[in-house]
Design an enzyme around this catalytic site. Structure first.
Site, short mmCIF file in Angstrom:
data_model
loop_
_atom_site.label_atom_id
_atom_site.label_comp_id
_atom_site.label_asym_id
_atom_site.label_seq_id
_atom_site.Cartn_x
_atom_site.Cartn_y
_atom_site.Cartn_z
CG ASP A 2 -22.99 -35.91 -11.82
OD1 ASP A 2 -22.55 -36.67 -12.64
OD2 ASP A 2 -24.23 -35.70 -11.49
CG ASN A 12 -23.15 -44.71 -13.39
OD1 ASN A 12 -22.37 -44.32 -12.46
ND2 ASN A 12 -23.91 -43.84 -13.97
C1 IPE Z 1 -19.76 -38.49 -13.14
O1 IPE Z 1 -19.69 -37.84 -14.14
C2 IPE Z 1 -18.75 -39.78 -13.24
C3 IPE Z 1 -19.60 -40.91 -13.35
C4 IPE Z 1 -21.20 -41.19 -13.06
C5 IPE Z 1 -18.80 -42.25 -13.78
P1 IPE Z 1 -20.67 -38.06 -15.32
O2 IPE Z 1 -20.37 -39.16 -16.18
O3 IPE Z 1 -21.85 -38.57 -14.66
O4 IPE Z 1 -21.08 -36.74 -15.99
P2 IPE Z 1 -22.13 -36.04 -16.33
O5 IPE Z 1 -23.34 -35.78 -15.26
O6 IPE Z 1 -22.74 -36.83 -17.48
O7 IPE Z 1 -21.92 -34.59 -16.85
C1 IPE Z 2 -23.79 -40.69 -9.98
O1 IPE Z 2 -23.79 -39.77 -10.95
C2 IPE Z 2 -23.11 -41.60 -9.92
C3 IPE Z 2 -21.73 -41.41 -9.72
C4 IPE Z 2 -21.18 -40.28 -9.66
C5 IPE Z 2 -20.84 -42.37 -9.69
P1 IPE Z 2 -24.83 -40.12 -12.14
O2 IPE Z 2 -24.32 -39.04 -13.11
O3 IPE Z 2 -24.70 -41.50 -12.70
O4 IPE Z 2 -26.15 -39.86 -11.42
P2 IPE Z 2 -27.69 -39.34 -12.30
O5 IPE Z 2 -27.78 -40.20 -13.31
O6 IPE Z 2 -27.40 -37.85 -12.46
O7 IPE Z 2 -28.61 -39.72 -11.17
MG MG Z 3 -23.99 -37.51 -14.04
#
Ligand code: IPE
Ligand code: IPE
Ligand code: MG
Length: 247
Positions: free
Chosen positions: A25, A73
Protein backbone atom coordinates in the site's frame (compact mmCIF):
# COMPACT_ATOMS: atom_id res chain seq x y z
CA UNK A 1 4.40 -23.66 7.63
CA UNK A 2 1.82 -26.00 9.13
CA UNK A 3 1.84 -25.49 12.87
CA UNK A 4 -0.77 -25.72 15.52
CA UNK A 5 1.56 -26.11 18.48
CA UNK A 6 3.31 -23.23 20.24
CA UNK A 7 6.58 -22.48 18.46
CA UNK A 8 9.73 -20.88 19.78
CA UNK A 9 11.39 -18.14 17.81
CA UNK A 10 14.48 -20.23 17.08
CA UNK A 11 12.45 -23.22 15.93
CA UNK A 12 14.19 -24.83 12.95
CA UNK A 13 10.74 -25.27 11.38
CA UNK A 14 11.03 -21.62 10.33
CA UNK A 15 14.23 -22.09 8.37
CA UNK A 16 13.67 -21.01 4.77
CA UNK A 17 9.99 -22.01 4.86
CA UNK A 18 8.34 -18.73 5.79
CA UNK A 19 5.14 -17.65 4.15
CA UNK A 20 5.02 -13.86 4.12
CA UNK A 21 2.03 -12.02 2.68
CA UNK A 22 2.18 -8.31 1.88
CA UNK A 23 -0.50 -5.68 1.45
CA UNK A 24 1.51 -3.38 -0.82
CA UNK A 25 0.00 0.00 0.00
CA UNK A 26 1.00 3.63 -0.52
CA UNK A 27 1.90 3.77 -4.21
CA UNK A 28 -0.55 6.60 -4.87
CA UNK A 29 0.62 8.71 -1.94
CA UNK A 30 4.27 8.15 -2.87
CA UNK A 31 3.58 9.58 -6.34
CA UNK A 32 1.26 12.39 -5.15
CA UNK A 33 3.91 13.51 -2.62
CA UNK A 34 6.11 14.21 -5.62
CA UNK A 35 3.39 15.78 -7.74
CA UNK A 36 3.39 12.79 -10.10
CA UNK A 37 0.47 10.70 -11.42
CA UNK A 38 -0.52 7.73 -9.25
CA UNK A 39 0.51 5.29 -11.97
CA UNK A 40 4.13 6.35 -11.56
CA UNK A 41 3.89 5.06 -8.00
CA UNK A 42 2.49 1.76 -9.22
CA UNK A 43 5.34 1.40 -11.71
CA UNK A 44 7.88 2.06 -8.98
CA UNK A 45 6.04 -0.46 -6.82
CA UNK A 46 6.45 -3.14 -9.48
CA UNK A 47 10.23 -2.61 -9.35
CA UNK A 48 10.10 -3.19 -5.61
CA UNK A 49 8.24 -6.44 -6.21
CA UNK A 50 10.97 -7.65 -8.54
CA UNK A 51 13.69 -6.83 -5.98
CA UNK A 52 11.83 -8.55 -3.17
CA UNK A 53 11.15 -11.71 -5.17
CA UNK A 54 14.84 -11.97 -6.01
CA UNK A 55 15.79 -11.51 -2.36
CA UNK A 56 13.40 -14.17 -1.05
CA UNK A 57 15.91 -17.06 -0.88
CA UNK A 58 18.38 -15.06 1.22
CA UNK A 59 15.58 -13.71 3.40
CA UNK A 60 14.38 -17.26 4.10
CA UNK A 61 11.01 -16.64 2.44
CA UNK A 62 9.72 -19.67 0.57
CA UNK A 63 6.22 -18.31 -0.05
CA UNK A 64 5.57 -14.67 -0.91
CA UNK A 65 1.96 -13.62 -1.45
CA UNK A 66 1.29 -10.09 -2.68
CA UNK A 67 -1.97 -8.12 -2.72
CA UNK A 68 -1.96 -6.26 -6.03
CA UNK A 69 -5.64 -5.54 -6.80
CA UNK A 70 -8.62 -5.99 -4.51
CA UNK A 71 -12.24 -6.65 -5.40
CA UNK A 72 -12.81 -3.11 -4.09
CA UNK A 73 -10.18 -1.48 -6.32
CA UNK A 74 -12.59 -1.38 -9.29
CA UNK A 75 -13.96 1.81 -7.73
CA UNK A 76 -10.85 3.70 -8.87
CA UNK A 77 -10.74 5.69 -12.13
CA UNK A 78 -10.77 3.72 -15.38
CA UNK A 79 -7.33 5.13 -16.13
CA UNK A 80 -5.87 3.74 -12.90
CA UNK A 81 -7.61 0.36 -13.24
CA UNK A 82 -6.45 -0.10 -16.84
CA UNK A 83 -2.99 1.15 -15.94
CA UNK A 84 -2.70 -1.44 -13.19
CA UNK A 85 -3.99 -4.25 -15.40
CA UNK A 86 -1.46 -3.44 -18.11
CA UNK A 87 1.27 -3.28 -15.48
CA UNK A 88 0.42 -6.83 -14.37
CA UNK A 89 0.73 -8.08 -17.94
CA UNK A 90 4.00 -6.23 -18.49
CA UNK A 91 5.46 -7.56 -15.27
CA UNK A 92 4.73 -11.15 -16.21
CA UNK A 93 6.17 -10.78 -19.73
CA UNK A 94 9.26 -8.99 -18.50
CA UNK A 95 9.99 -11.29 -15.56
CA UNK A 96 9.02 -14.67 -17.05
CA UNK A 97 12.56 -15.60 -18.11
CA UNK A 98 14.14 -14.60 -14.83
CA UNK A 99 11.46 -16.37 -12.78
CA UNK A 100 11.97 -19.54 -14.72
CA UNK A 101 15.72 -19.33 -14.27
CA UNK A 102 15.58 -18.50 -10.58
CA UNK A 103 13.14 -21.25 -9.66
CA UNK A 104 10.16 -18.99 -8.99
CA UNK A 105 6.74 -20.57 -9.28
CA UNK A 106 4.10 -17.93 -9.96
CA UNK A 107 0.43 -18.24 -9.13
CA UNK A 108 -2.41 -15.76 -9.46
CA UNK A 109 -5.26 -15.85 -6.95
CA UNK A 110 -8.59 -14.04 -7.07
CA UNK A 111 -11.53 -14.19 -9.44
CA UNK A 112 -10.09 -13.82 -12.91
CA UNK A 113 -13.35 -14.33 -14.79
CA UNK A 114 -14.08 -10.59 -15.26
CA UNK A 115 -10.53 -9.82 -16.43
CA UNK A 116 -9.41 -9.22 -20.00
CA UNK A 117 -9.08 -12.59 -21.83
CA UNK A 118 -5.54 -11.71 -22.97
CA UNK A 119 -4.47 -11.10 -19.40
CA UNK A 120 -6.16 -14.32 -18.29
CA UNK A 121 -4.30 -16.22 -20.99
CA UNK A 122 -1.06 -14.71 -19.71
CA UNK A 123 -1.91 -15.86 -16.17
CA UNK A 124 -2.57 -19.40 -17.43
CA UNK A 125 0.67 -19.35 -19.39
CA UNK A 126 2.95 -18.15 -16.58
CA UNK A 127 1.41 -20.57 -14.09
CA UNK A 128 2.05 -23.41 -16.47
CA UNK A 129 5.47 -22.15 -17.56
CA UNK A 130 6.77 -21.97 -13.96
CA UNK A 131 4.87 -24.98 -12.60
CA UNK A 132 8.02 -27.11 -12.23
CA UNK A 133 9.68 -24.52 -9.98
CA UNK A 134 9.80 -24.93 -6.24
CA UNK A 135 12.42 -22.54 -4.83
CA UNK A 136 10.19 -19.50 -4.30
CA UNK A 137 6.41 -19.53 -4.54
CA UNK A 138 5.23 -16.11 -5.68
CA UNK A 139 1.48 -15.64 -5.49
CA UNK A 140 -0.14 -12.43 -6.69
CA UNK A 141 -3.68 -11.55 -5.65
CA UNK A 142 -5.56 -9.82 -8.47
CA UNK A 143 -9.28 -9.07 -8.25
CA UNK A 144 -8.95 -10.81 -4.92
CA UNK A 145 -11.19 -10.36 -1.88
CA UNK A 146 -11.20 -12.64 1.15
CA UNK A 147 -14.98 -12.63 1.38
CA UNK A 148 -15.33 -13.21 -2.33
CA UNK A 149 -12.94 -16.17 -2.10
CA UNK A 150 -14.87 -17.69 0.82
CA UNK A 151 -18.14 -17.14 -1.06
CA UNK A 152 -16.77 -18.92 -4.15
CA UNK A 153 -15.40 -21.78 -2.01
CA UNK A 154 -18.74 -22.14 -0.19
CA UNK A 155 -20.54 -22.30 -3.54
CA UNK A 156 -18.18 -24.97 -4.83
CA UNK A 157 -18.59 -27.03 -1.65
CA UNK A 158 -22.39 -26.68 -1.85
CA UNK A 159 -22.36 -27.92 -5.44
CA UNK A 160 -20.32 -30.97 -4.42
CA UNK A 161 -22.76 -31.76 -1.60
CA UNK A 162 -25.71 -31.33 -3.93
CA UNK A 163 -24.12 -33.69 -6.46
CA UNK A 164 -23.70 -36.29 -3.72
CA UNK A 165 -19.90 -36.26 -3.89
CA UNK A 166 -19.40 -34.71 -0.45
CA UNK A 167 -21.05 -35.41 2.90
CA UNK A 168 -22.08 -32.12 4.54
CA UNK A 169 -21.39 -33.57 8.00
CA UNK A 170 -17.85 -34.49 6.99
CA UNK A 171 -16.79 -30.94 6.08
CA UNK A 172 -13.72 -29.84 8.04
CA UNK A 173 -11.50 -26.74 8.05
CA UNK A 174 -9.22 -28.65 5.68
CA UNK A 175 -12.12 -29.22 3.27
CA UNK A 176 -12.74 -25.48 3.07
CA UNK A 177 -9.00 -24.76 2.73
CA UNK A 178 -8.88 -27.12 -0.24
CA UNK A 179 -11.51 -25.03 -2.02
CA UNK A 180 -9.72 -21.71 -1.47
CA UNK A 181 -7.58 -20.14 -4.20
CA UNK A 182 -4.60 -20.79 -1.93
CA UNK A 183 -5.17 -24.56 -1.67
CA UNK A 184 -1.58 -25.25 -2.75
CA UNK A 185 -0.05 -22.94 -0.12
CA UNK A 186 0.51 -23.16 3.62
CA UNK A 187 -1.19 -20.48 5.73
CA UNK A 188 0.79 -17.23 6.00
CA UNK A 189 3.07 -16.87 9.02
CA UNK A 190 3.27 -13.11 8.70
CA UNK A 191 1.18 -10.42 7.02
CA UNK A 192 2.90 -7.08 6.40
CA UNK A 193 1.05 -3.91 5.46
CA UNK A 194 2.92 -0.84 4.30
CA UNK A 195 1.95 2.85 4.29
CA UNK A 196 0.83 3.12 7.91
CA UNK A 197 -2.73 1.90 7.41
CA UNK A 198 -3.71 -0.62 10.08
CA UNK A 199 -6.48 -2.62 8.42
CA UNK A 200 -6.80 -5.90 6.61
CA UNK A 201 -8.79 -4.61 3.59
CA UNK A 202 -10.27 -8.04 2.80
CA UNK A 203 -6.94 -9.86 2.42
CA UNK A 204 -6.56 -13.61 3.24
CA UNK A 205 -9.39 -13.56 5.80
CA UNK A 206 -9.54 -17.35 6.06
CA UNK A 207 -5.84 -18.10 5.79
CA UNK A 208 -4.49 -15.45 8.19
CA UNK A 209 -6.45 -16.75 11.21
CA UNK A 210 -3.21 -17.15 13.16
CA UNK A 211 -0.77 -15.01 11.21
CA UNK A 212 1.32 -12.35 12.90
CA UNK A 213 0.77 -8.81 11.61
CA UNK A 214 3.33 -6.07 11.10
CA UNK A 215 2.31 -2.57 10.05
CA UNK A 216 5.04 -0.29 8.79
CA UNK A 217 4.79 3.39 7.81
CA UNK A 218 7.07 2.82 4.79
CA UNK A 219 5.26 3.47 1.50
CA UNK A 220 5.46 0.49 -0.85
CA UNK A 221 7.66 2.23 -3.49
CA UNK A 222 10.23 2.83 -0.71
CA UNK A 223 10.13 -0.77 0.55
CA UNK A 224 13.36 -2.72 0.05
CA UNK A 225 14.67 -6.19 0.93
CA UNK A 226 16.41 -4.47 3.88
CA UNK A 227 13.04 -3.23 5.14
CA UNK A 228 11.76 -6.79 4.96
CA UNK A 229 14.85 -8.08 6.74
CA UNK A 230 14.22 -5.69 9.66
CA UNK A 231 10.57 -6.77 9.82
CA UNK A 232 11.58 -10.44 9.84
CA UNK A 233 13.96 -9.77 12.75
CA UNK A 234 11.05 -8.29 14.70
CA UNK A 235 8.81 -11.20 13.70
CA UNK A 236 11.50 -13.60 14.94
CA UNK A 237 11.25 -12.06 18.43
CA UNK A 238 7.60 -12.95 18.75
CA UNK A 239 6.26 -16.04 20.39
CA UNK A 240 3.53 -17.73 18.41
CA UNK A 241 1.35 -19.61 20.85
CA UNK A 242 -1.57 -20.78 18.71
CA UNK A 243 -3.74 -20.65 21.79
CA UNK A 244 -1.36 -22.84 23.75
CA UNK A 245 1.31 -22.24 26.37
CA UNK A 246 5.03 -22.22 25.58
CA UNK A 247 7.00 -24.83 27.50
C1 IPE B 1 -1.48 0.18 -3.30
O1 IPE B 1 -1.25 1.52 -3.37
C2 IPE B 1 -1.63 -0.46 -4.66
C3 IPE B 1 -3.01 -0.84 -4.99
C4 IPE B 1 -4.04 -0.78 -4.18
C5 IPE B 1 -3.23 -1.31 -6.34
P1 IPE B 1 -2.44 2.53 -3.42
O2 IPE B 1 -2.78 2.78 -4.85
O3 IPE B 1 -3.57 2.08 -2.58
O4 IPE B 1 -1.78 3.83 -2.80
P2 IPE B 1 -2.43 4.85 -1.77
O5 IPE B 1 -2.94 4.05 -0.62
O6 IPE B 1 -3.52 5.56 -2.51
O7 IPE B 1 -1.30 5.74 -1.40
C1 IPE C 1 -5.45 -2.78 -0.31
O1 IPE C 1 -5.08 -1.43 -0.48
C2 IPE C 1 -5.43 -3.47 -1.62
C3 IPE C 1 -4.13 -3.64 -2.24
C4 IPE C 1 -2.98 -3.35 -1.70
C5 IPE C 1 -4.16 -4.25 -3.53
P1 IPE C 1 -6.18 -0.30 -0.67
O2 IPE C 1 -5.43 0.98 -0.68
O3 IPE C 1 -7.04 -0.60 -1.81
O4 IPE C 1 -7.05 -0.47 0.66
P2 IPE C 1 -7.87 0.61 1.50
O5 IPE C 1 -8.73 1.35 0.54
O6 IPE C 1 -6.87 1.48 2.17
O7 IPE C 1 -8.63 -0.23 2.47
MG1 MG D 1 -4.07 2.36 -0.63
Amino acid sequence: MKMDQPVKRDDPAYANQLHVAVIMDGNGRWASNRGWPRLVGHRKGAERVRELVNACPELGIRYLTLYAFSTENWSRTTEEVLGLMSLFGRYIKREAGRMKQEGVRMRIIGDRTPLDPKLRALFDWIEEDTSANDRVHLTVAINYGGRDEIRRAAGAVAREVKAGRLDADAITDATLSAYMDTSALPDPDLVVRTSGETRVSNFLLWQAAYAEYVFTPVLWPDFSPETMSTILDAFGQRERRFGGVLK
